[in-house]
Design an enzyme around this catalytic site. Structure first.
Site, short mmCIF file in Angstrom:
data_model
loop_
_atom_site.label_atom_id
_atom_site.label_comp_id
_atom_site.label_asym_id
_atom_site.label_seq_id
_atom_site.Cartn_x
_atom_site.Cartn_y
_atom_site.Cartn_z
CG ASP A 279 28.81 33.33 14.48
OD1 ASP A 279 28.43 34.51 14.37
OD2 ASP A 279 28.05 32.35 14.37
CG ASN A 280 29.44 38.38 11.81
OD1 ASN A 280 28.55 37.65 12.22
ND2 ASN A 280 29.30 39.17 10.75
CB SER B 55 17.29 26.93 1.79
OG SER B 55 15.91 27.05 1.97
CB THR C 293 14.11 28.74 -0.29
OG1 THR C 293 13.33 29.80 -0.81
CG2 THR C 293 15.56 29.13 -0.42
CE1 TYR D 110 18.90 32.51 3.66
CE2 TYR D 110 16.82 31.58 2.91
CZ TYR D 110 18.02 31.45 3.58
OH TYR D 110 18.34 30.25 4.16
CE LYS E 156 21.38 29.98 2.59
NZ LYS E 156 22.67 29.85 3.27
CE1 TYR F 83 21.40 22.17 6.14
CE2 TYR F 83 20.93 24.34 7.05
CZ TYR F 83 21.82 23.32 6.77
OH TYR F 83 23.13 23.49 7.13
CG PHE F 84 12.76 20.13 3.21
CD1 PHE F 84 13.95 19.67 2.63
CD2 PHE F 84 11.68 20.32 2.37
CE1 PHE F 84 14.05 19.40 1.26
CE2 PHE F 84 11.76 20.05 1.00
CZ PHE F 84 12.94 19.59 0.45
CG ASN G 298 10.19 37.11 9.83
OD1 ASN G 298 9.32 37.96 9.75
ND2 ASN G 298 11.47 37.40 9.96
NE ARG H 198 5.16 33.93 5.20
CZ ARG H 198 5.94 33.27 6.06
NH1 ARG H 198 6.30 33.85 7.19
NH2 ARG H 198 6.33 32.04 5.82
P1 NAD Z 1 21.62 31.76 12.42
O1 NAD Z 1 21.42 33.20 12.06
O2 NAD Z 1 21.21 31.33 13.78
O3 NAD Z 1 23.15 31.36 12.19
C1 NAD Z 1 23.96 31.96 11.23
C2 NAD Z 1 25.22 32.43 11.94
O4 NAD Z 1 26.09 33.06 10.99
C3 NAD Z 1 24.95 33.46 13.03
O5 NAD Z 1 25.57 33.02 14.23
C4 NAD Z 1 25.56 34.74 12.50
O6 NAD Z 1 26.07 35.54 13.55
C5 NAD Z 1 26.65 34.21 11.59
N1 NAD Z 1 27.04 35.10 10.49
C6 NAD Z 1 26.24 35.75 9.61
N2 NAD Z 1 26.99 36.46 8.74
C7 NAD Z 1 28.29 36.25 9.07
C8 NAD Z 1 29.53 36.71 8.56
N3 NAD Z 1 29.58 37.55 7.52
N4 NAD Z 1 30.67 36.29 9.13
C9 NAD Z 1 30.65 35.45 10.19
N5 NAD Z 1 29.50 34.98 10.74
C10 NAD Z 1 28.34 35.38 10.18
O7 NAD Z 1 20.90 30.89 11.30
P2 NAD Z 1 20.63 29.32 11.25
O8 NAD Z 1 19.18 29.11 11.31
O9 NAD Z 1 21.51 28.61 12.20
O10 NAD Z 1 21.09 29.03 9.76
C11 NAD Z 1 22.38 28.56 9.44
C12 NAD Z 1 22.51 28.47 7.93
O11 NAD Z 1 21.49 27.60 7.43
C13 NAD Z 1 22.31 29.81 7.20
O12 NAD Z 1 23.20 29.87 6.11
C14 NAD Z 1 20.88 29.72 6.72
O13 NAD Z 1 20.66 30.51 5.58
C15 NAD Z 1 20.75 28.24 6.41
N6 NAD Z 1 19.37 27.76 6.46
C16 NAD Z 1 18.62 27.96 7.58
C17 NAD Z 1 17.28 27.54 7.61
C18 NAD Z 1 16.43 27.78 8.82
O14 NAD Z 1 15.21 27.67 8.72
N7 NAD Z 1 16.97 28.08 9.99
C19 NAD Z 1 16.74 26.88 6.49
C20 NAD Z 1 17.54 26.66 5.37
C21 NAD Z 1 18.86 27.11 5.37
N1 UDP Z 2 3.12 30.58 9.02
C1 UDP Z 2 1.99 31.08 9.60
N2 UDP Z 2 2.12 32.06 10.54
C2 UDP Z 2 3.33 32.56 10.92
C3 UDP Z 2 4.48 32.03 10.33
C4 UDP Z 2 4.34 31.03 9.38
O1 UDP Z 2 0.87 30.66 9.28
O2 UDP Z 2 3.37 33.48 11.77
C5 UDP Z 2 3.00 29.48 8.02
C6 UDP Z 2 3.55 29.83 6.65
O3 UDP Z 2 2.55 30.46 5.87
C7 UDP Z 2 3.97 28.45 6.13
C8 UDP Z 2 4.39 27.70 7.38
O4 UDP Z 2 3.79 28.39 8.48
O5 UDP Z 2 2.84 27.78 5.59
C9 UDP Z 2 5.92 27.69 7.60
O6 UDP Z 2 6.39 29.03 7.52
P1 UDP Z 2 7.87 29.42 7.95
O7 UDP Z 2 8.00 30.90 7.77
O8 UDP Z 2 8.17 28.86 9.29
O9 UDP Z 2 8.78 28.63 6.92
P2 UDP Z 2 8.85 28.68 5.31
O10 UDP Z 2 8.42 27.33 4.86
O11 UDP Z 2 8.00 29.79 4.83
O12 UDP Z 2 10.30 28.91 5.06
#
Ligand code: NAD
Ligand code: UDP
Length: 344
Positions: A31-32, A124, A126, A149, A153, A183-184, A204, A298
């Site tokens: 991890d960086n 994701s 997304t 973003y 993905k 992931y949801f 956010n 939003r």
């Molecule tokens: P996070 O930011 O907590 O973890 C990501 C980690 O990657 C961090 O520790 C960061 O320091 C490290 N990192 C970033 N760029 C790097 C690089 N170039 N080299 C080495 N390390 C690096 O995020 P998270 O919530 O734990 O998410 C983990 C993964 O899951 C991500 O790829 C994210 O896009 C994906 N994801 C997260 C969510 C969510 O809601 N949290 C949802 C869907 C997908």
């Molecule tokens: N949301 C909200 N207020 C906030 C953040 C999120 O009402 O400050 C709502 C957003 O519109 C969505 C839900 O909460 O309906 C989940 O948002 P989040 O950003 O956590 O995840 P997303 O599904 O957008 O990735």
């Protein structure tokens, strides 16, 4: 199995390291620390009682990542490392494409050169864009991503699928095995309350915003829209406890071991909760008030997004065990005990 966890100091990565170690796997983290703290890994070591070999490496740094991969001869890589803030990605597209795409391309190449062609990737929901129907199955076509973003993905999924296809076409004796996990909405934290999500600046996402209101760091939650076509008008999402999500990665190793080629799995609970449902559940479970105000919708948000997670159950034997009550309880425990995240 010996497993390389990229981004293992982050929110989902740190929880996954715990579950991997509990299942008897050997874990190495790179991890960086761009969005995390080494303290998270120290706390994980305290929880599991096992050491975690850690390398502060950027996955774009080919030489350094190669050194780690060459040294350990991994059976699989679980790839979390990446930037993940949707809003930020709109303003910093180059940084997102560079970090997520370049980083993953370098990582894939290094893994391949070291004959570790097994990877589990953090994707994701997304990538589905605005789904035509809910619940969303893995067969649903990918949709339009409205931000860089999400594009990273979707593109990375495609890159990995194409690489695997090329191996099949060329009858490569050691083809890629790739698990794409969509992931949801991960929320919650480890039950110890010592690790959890630690966003930079104003959150956010919904749950970190709620917990920061509850702890008094923010005044009130803004709810983005109350006129969606949902039961109470607020957005509906499939929230999943991060520990369940972490266990989904451990279970995904089964697909890798069975030489799956490419498999895609939704990781969600299959249950949708509205913003107001979450606020109410949080207040009831934790006995704290979360003042809110209704705001404009939003940009880029959709009304409803929840999964059909049955494929992961049928093929991996995985399903979420925790519900919204545990998610709210554990998110709050983490925030209450650590109002300033990992600052000690
Ligand atoms: P996070 O930011 O907590 O973890 C990501 C980690 O990657 C961090 O520790 C960061 O320091 C490290 N990192 C970033 N760029 C790097 C690089 N170039 N080299 C080495 N390390 C690096 O995020 P998270 O919530 O734990 O998410 C983990 C993964 O899951 C991500 O790829 C994210 O896009 C994906 N994801 C997260 C969510 C969510 O809601 N949290 C949802 C869907 C997908
Ligand atoms: N949301 C909200 N207020 C906030 C953040 C999120 O009402 O400050 C709502 C957003 O519109 C969505 C839900 O909460 O309906 C989940 O948002 P989040 O950003 O956590 O995840 P997303 O599904 O957008 O990735």
């Amino acid at each position: 199995m010996k497993i390389l966890v990229t981004g293992g100091a982050g929110y989902i990565g740190s929880h996954t390291v715990i579950e991997l170690q509990a299942a008897g796997h050997d874990v190495v983290v790179v991890d960086n620390l761009v969005n995390s703290s080494e303290i998270a890994l120290k706390r994980v070591e305290k929880i599991t009682g096992k050491e975690i070999p850690f390398y502060k490496v950027d996955i774009r740094d080919r030489e350094s990542i190669d050194r780690v991969v060459h040294q350990f001869k991994f059976g699989c890589c679980i790839h979390f490392a990446g930037l993940k803030a949707v809003g930020e990605s709109v303003f910093l597209p180059w940084e997102y494409y560079n970090n997520n795409i370049t980083g993953t391309l370098v990582l894939l190449d290094v893994l391949k050169k070291n004959s570790c062609k097994n990877i589990i990737f953090s994707s994701s929901a997304t990538v589905y864009g605005n789904p035509a129907v809910v619940p969303i199955t893995e067969e649903c076509p990918k949709g339009e991503c409205t931000n860089p973003y999400g594009q990273t993905k979707s593109m990375l999924e495609q890159v990995m699928m194409d690489m695997q296809k090329a191996d099949v076409v060329s009858s490569d004796p050691n083809p890629w095995n790739i698990v794409l996990l969509r992931y949801f909405n991960p929320i919650g934290a480890h039950k110890s309350g010592t690790i959890g999500e630690n966003p930079n600046g104003v959150p956010n996402n919904l749950m970190p915003y709620i917990t920061q209101v509850a702890v008094g760091k923010l005044e009130r939650l803004g709810i983005f829209g109350c006129d969606y076509d949902t039961p109470d008008g607020t957005g509906v999402r499939d929230y999943i406890h991060v520990v369940d999500l972490a266990r989904g990665h451990v279970k995904s190793l089964k697909a890798i071991e069975e030489k799956c080629g490419v498999e895609i799995f939704n990781l969600g609970t299959g249950v949708g909760y509205s913003v107001l449902d979450v606020v109410k559940a949080f207040e009831e479970e934790n006995g704290v008030k979360v003042p809110y105000v209704i705001k404009e919708r939003r940009a880029g948000d959709i009304a409803e997004c929840y999964s059909d997670p049955s494929k992961a159950y049928e093929k991996l034997g995985w399903k979420a065990e925790y519900g919204i009550v545990e998610m709210c309880r554990d998110s709050w425990k983490w925030q209450k005990n650590n109002p300033n995240g990992f600052e000690e």
